[in-house]
Design an enzyme around this catalytic site. Structure first.
Site, PDB file in Angstrom:
ATOM      1  N   THR A 166       1.467 -73.396 -33.799  1.00 23.76           N
ATOM      2  CA  THR A 166       2.149 -74.845 -33.686  1.00 23.76           C
ATOM      3  C   THR A 166       2.252 -75.328 -32.333  1.00 23.76           C
ATOM      4  O   THR A 166       2.217 -76.425 -32.123  1.00 23.76           O
ATOM      5  CB  THR A 166       3.853 -74.653 -34.146  1.00 23.76           C
ATOM      6  OG1 THR A 166       3.800 -74.378 -35.590  1.00 23.76           O
ATOM      7  CG2 THR A 166       4.529 -76.123 -34.130  1.00 23.76           C
TER       8      THR A 166
ATOM      9  N   SER B 107      -0.579 -68.704 -37.289  1.00 34.01           N
ATOM     10  CA  SER B 107       0.001 -67.247 -37.001  1.00 34.01           C
ATOM     11  C   SER B 107      -0.086 -66.480 -38.249  1.00 34.01           C
ATOM     12  O   SER B 107      -0.353 -65.358 -38.055  1.00 34.01           O
ATOM     13  CB  SER B 107       1.177 -67.319 -36.512  1.00 34.01           C
ATOM     14  OG  SER B 107       2.221 -67.945 -37.385  1.00 34.01           O
TER      15      SER B 107
END
Length: 221
Positions: free
Chosen positions: A13, A54
């Site tokens: 992010t 991730s």
């Protein structure tokens, strides 16, 4: 003499942007590469090492980070890794079990993308640079810096899917805090047994046990 910090961007992010529909999407243009460095005495060399959400980070990527840190250690005073938050604690823990060089190694990320209201990426990034340039951080193992707090990789965990204060250490709290003018440490992580690996292979399934469960999953494995 300025402190030389190696920054390894891996995606997540902190390097993403929200599109017109509000979905957070991967961008080839990492916004962290456009952050001006207002910190005196810190020289930054950044590398887009990966560009992965991730959940896509696997042990092979963690091992590649370890090998890169070892390879570049003689050229830098500290390392910052920007990372997606879903597996940030796992990468941090992995690195904390490796024979990493005696230097500050700091992971950070963001809960809000760079173009969202209240984005926390730039602040966390600059905070991580400050900690990575602090000589006192070298004796505390791999660290996670988020939301003005410094956590030990061994104990930190993500506790919330959206809150900017999601990373916590339930066992004993953070190792330290970051203020506008100084970095305060309250604890030191205990010494670790460390390993020097050059490859990872095999699969180790993890099964959650709960009251009333049956043995189908175990039989299937």
């Amino acid at each position: 003499m300025p402190k030389k910090i190696l920054v390894l961007h891996t995606g997540g992010t902190i390097s993403m942007q929200a599109d017109a529909s509000g979905a957070v999407v991967t961008s080839s243009d990492n916004p962290m590469n456009h952050v001006s460095n207002p910190l005196e005495g810190i020289q930054v060399h950044s590398l887009d090492f990966f560009n992965l959400p991730s959940p896509h980070i696997k042990p092979k990527h963690m091992l590649a980070l370890y090998q890169k840190i070892k390879e570049e250690a003689a050229n830098y005073d500290g390392v910052v890794i920007t990372h997606g938050t879903d597996t940030l604690e796992e990468t941090a823990y992995f690195l904390d079990t490796m024979e990493v060089p005696h230097m500050p190694i700091v992971l950070t990320g963001a809960m809000r993308s760079s173009n969202e209201l209240g984005s926390d990426g730039v602040y966390n990034y600059l905070s991580a640079l400050r900690v990575a340039s602090d000589d006192r951080a070298a004796d505390k193992g791999v660290l996670v810096v988020m939301n003005d707090e410094i956590h030990a990789a061994k104990y930190v965990t993500k506790t919330h899917t959206t809150n900017v204060g999601t990373f916590q250490t339930p066992t004993h709290g953070p190792l330290g805090l970051i203020t506008k003018r100084e970095i305060l440490y309250f604890k030191t992580a205990e010494p670790r047994v460390r390993f020097d690996l050059d490859h990872i292979q095999g699969l180790v399934p993890i099964i959650s046990a709960y009251a009333g469960m049956t043995d189908e999953l175990i039989d299937m494995l």
